[in-house]
Write an enzyme that holds these catalytic residues in place. Structure first.
Site, PDB file in Angstrom:
ATOM      1  N   CYS A 112       0.882  -1.445  -0.219  1.00 21.02           N
ATOM      2  CA  CYS A 112      -0.099   0.106   0.182  1.00 21.02           C
ATOM      3  C   CYS A 112       0.761   1.536   0.013  1.00 21.02           C
ATOM      4  O   CYS A 112       0.442   2.354  -1.094  1.00 21.02           O
ATOM      5  CB  CYS A 112      -0.847  -0.290   1.392  1.00 21.02           C
ATOM      6  SG  CYS A 112      -1.917  -1.103   1.965  1.00 21.02           S
ATOM      7  N   HIS A 134       0.483   4.601  -2.468  1.00 23.13           N
ATOM      8  CA  HIS A 134       0.198   6.143  -1.734  1.00 23.13           C
ATOM      9  C   HIS A 134       0.718   6.516  -0.176  1.00 23.13           C
ATOM     10  O   HIS A 134       1.127   7.867   0.226  1.00 23.13           O
ATOM     11  CB  HIS A 134      -1.551   5.120  -0.435  1.00 23.13           C
ATOM     12  CG  HIS A 134      -2.422   4.736  -1.282  1.00 23.13           C
ATOM     13  ND1 HIS A 134      -2.454   5.438  -2.676  1.00 23.13           N
ATOM     14  CD2 HIS A 134      -2.635   3.757  -1.518  1.00 23.13           C
ATOM     15  CE1 HIS A 134      -3.441   5.471  -3.260  1.00 23.13           C
ATOM     16  NE2 HIS A 134      -3.493   3.781  -3.036  1.00 23.13           N
ATOM     17  N   ARG A 193     -13.238  -0.791  -1.124  1.00 26.08           N
ATOM     18  CA  ARG A 193     -12.128  -0.207  -1.964  1.00 26.08           C
ATOM     19  C   ARG A 193     -10.391  -0.991  -1.714  1.00 26.08           C
ATOM     20  O   ARG A 193      -9.212  -1.201  -2.816  1.00 26.08           O
ATOM     21  CB  ARG A 193     -11.461   1.728  -0.994  1.00 26.08           C
ATOM     22  CG  ARG A 193     -10.406   2.693  -1.977  1.00 26.08           C
ATOM     23  CD  ARG A 193     -10.892   2.831  -3.049  1.00 26.08           C
ATOM     24  NE  ARG A 193      -9.806   2.127  -4.260  1.00 26.08           N
ATOM     25  CZ  ARG A 193      -9.927   2.297  -4.851  1.00 26.08           C
ATOM     26  NH1 ARG A 193     -10.580   3.661  -6.130  1.00 26.08           N
ATOM     27  NH2 ARG A 193      -8.590   2.154  -6.187  1.00 26.08           N
ATOM     28  N   CYS A 223      -7.595  -1.997  -4.343  1.00 24.31           N
ATOM     29  CA  CYS A 223      -6.062  -1.814  -4.526  1.00 24.31           C
ATOM     30  C   CYS A 223      -5.378  -3.452  -4.263  1.00 24.31           C
ATOM     31  O   CYS A 223      -4.773  -3.248  -4.639  1.00 24.31           O
ATOM     32  CB  CYS A 223      -5.728  -0.930  -3.018  1.00 24.31           C
ATOM     33  SG  CYS A 223      -6.601   0.161  -3.462  1.00 24.31           S
TER      34      CYS A 223
END
Lengths: 275, 103
Positions: free
Chosen positions: A189, A193, A232, A236
């Site tokens: 992740c 991000h 979500r 992802c």
């Protein structure tokens, strides 16, 4: 002797690094983004990718004006207020009758020893009152969650990690998930991000993780539908070709605990609209 | 006449040799796909399964059903390799993630 001291020092260092406190983590997280986007005000991160994309920001304001989540929110309000077959309502299950409480979720429940999210407790409330649980990614649960978020707009996220080793372990497990590379594409992740916000992934500009949980659930144009935070997460994970884990399973709940803690103190502004 | 016997004999030979060959292919498929499934389970236990694996195993099953065991073996071997790679990824990340944390 000298060697022993070196080893002990080394061990202490490693231990220190491993157990940076959640507050240390959060401060470092914020600093990281402020260094990266010196012109973006901290409060603006609640707007996701639109905080760092001026062109898209204007378009987004127009979308929010005819908020595509209105319908779901109205439906959520009605569901929220309609009594169950036994006459009870959601208000009976939550503190303050369920109004204005979004900012306190997820929290660590010392009784059950696990992280409780808002959606999990919506379903627990249903089951306790003899109703069937909803699916966790979209539909009525997203609508109810949207309404509950709306009643909490402006309240600041207040995620607490109680003095309980199990709570810290849950937080650490979410943190591990966030920073671990997964899937055939071998991305974490954080790779997208934290380390590459502003970069493009196919047609999408990557948003910063700071502020991610403030505006969920989200109406997403691509889904043409509302989705919860775990929907979500699911998407992802799939993007990097990892098999998603169950929505509201322990992994995703701990992940939500960590991610939301990182945004502590930011204002709830859900539900939101996204491309 | 002798020619006909020869042809019949040859056909019989082919048939006889094809049967064990088919059995061998099928056994190869069974072994390869069992190994793939085992590796997939290991990855799943670590919560590290890739979403590319189940479709490969699914396609292998379809190929085997259609009698194409060679293709099925190839697909299952690929599925096994991917699962082994994801297990290695999980083991590596169990430590490596710490270095990536924002400090």
């Amino acid at each position: 002797m000298k060697m022993l001291i070196t080893i002990l020092l080394g061990a202490a260092l490693v231990a220190g690094l491993a157990w940076a406190s959640p507050e240390d983590d959060r401060k470092a997280f914020i600093e990281h983004y402020q260094k990266r986007f010196p012109k973006v005000a901290l409060d603006d991160y609640v707007n996701g990718v639109y905080a760092i994309d001026e062109a898209a920001y204007e378009q987004w304001l127009e979308i929010e004006e005819f908020a595509p989540y209105e319908l779901a929110m109205a439906e959520g309000k009605e569901l929220f207020e309609t009594p169950f077959a036994n006459g009870k309502t959601y208000a009976d299950c939550f503190p303050n009758g369920g109004i204005g409480i979004r900012q306190d979720y997820p929290y660590f429940d010392t009784e059950s020893g696990q992280v409780k999210t808002l959606e999990l407790e919506i379903n627990e409330c249903r089951e306790k009152n003899g109703e069937k649980p909803y699916g966790y990614k979209k539909g009525p649960i997203a609508a109810i969650s949207a309404y509950m978020a709306f009643t909490s707009r402006g309240n600041k996220l207040n995620i607490v990690i109680p003095d309980d080793p199990r709570a810290l372990a849950a937080y650490e497990s979410g943190k591990e998930f966030y920073y671990s590379k997964r899937g055939q594409l071998n991305f974490s992740c954080a790779d997208c991000h934290v380390y590459n916000p502003g970069m493009m992934v196919r047609a999408d500009k990557l948003s910063p993780a700071l502020g991610h949980p403030t505006h969920f659930p989200v109406y997403r144009s691509k889904w043409d539908d509302m989705g919860t935070l775990h929907r979500r997460f699911d998407g992802c994970n799939k993007q990097v070709r990892a098999k998603p884990l169950p929505a509201q399973g322990e992994d995703y709940r701990n992940l939500e605990y960590f991610v939301t803690y990182m945004s502590n103190g930011m204002e709830v502004n859900g539900p939101g609209a996204r491309k | 006449m002798t020619k006909q016997i020869l042809i019949a004999g040859a056909a019989l030979l082919v048939a006889l040799s094809a049967a064990p060959a088919q059995a061998a292919d099928e056994a190869g498929y069974t072994a390869s796909c069992a190994a793939a499934e085992e590796a997939r389970k290991m990855a799943a236990e670590l919560h590290y399964e890739w979403n590319t694996v189940a479709p490969l195993i699914g396609k292998a099953g379809a190929a085997a059903k259609a009698g194409d065991f060679a293709k099925a073996v190839k697909l299952c071997d690929e599925a096994r390799l991917q699962s082994e790679a994801s297990v290695a990824q999980a083991k590596k990340q169990a430590d490596a993630w710490r270095a990536a944390v924002v400090k």
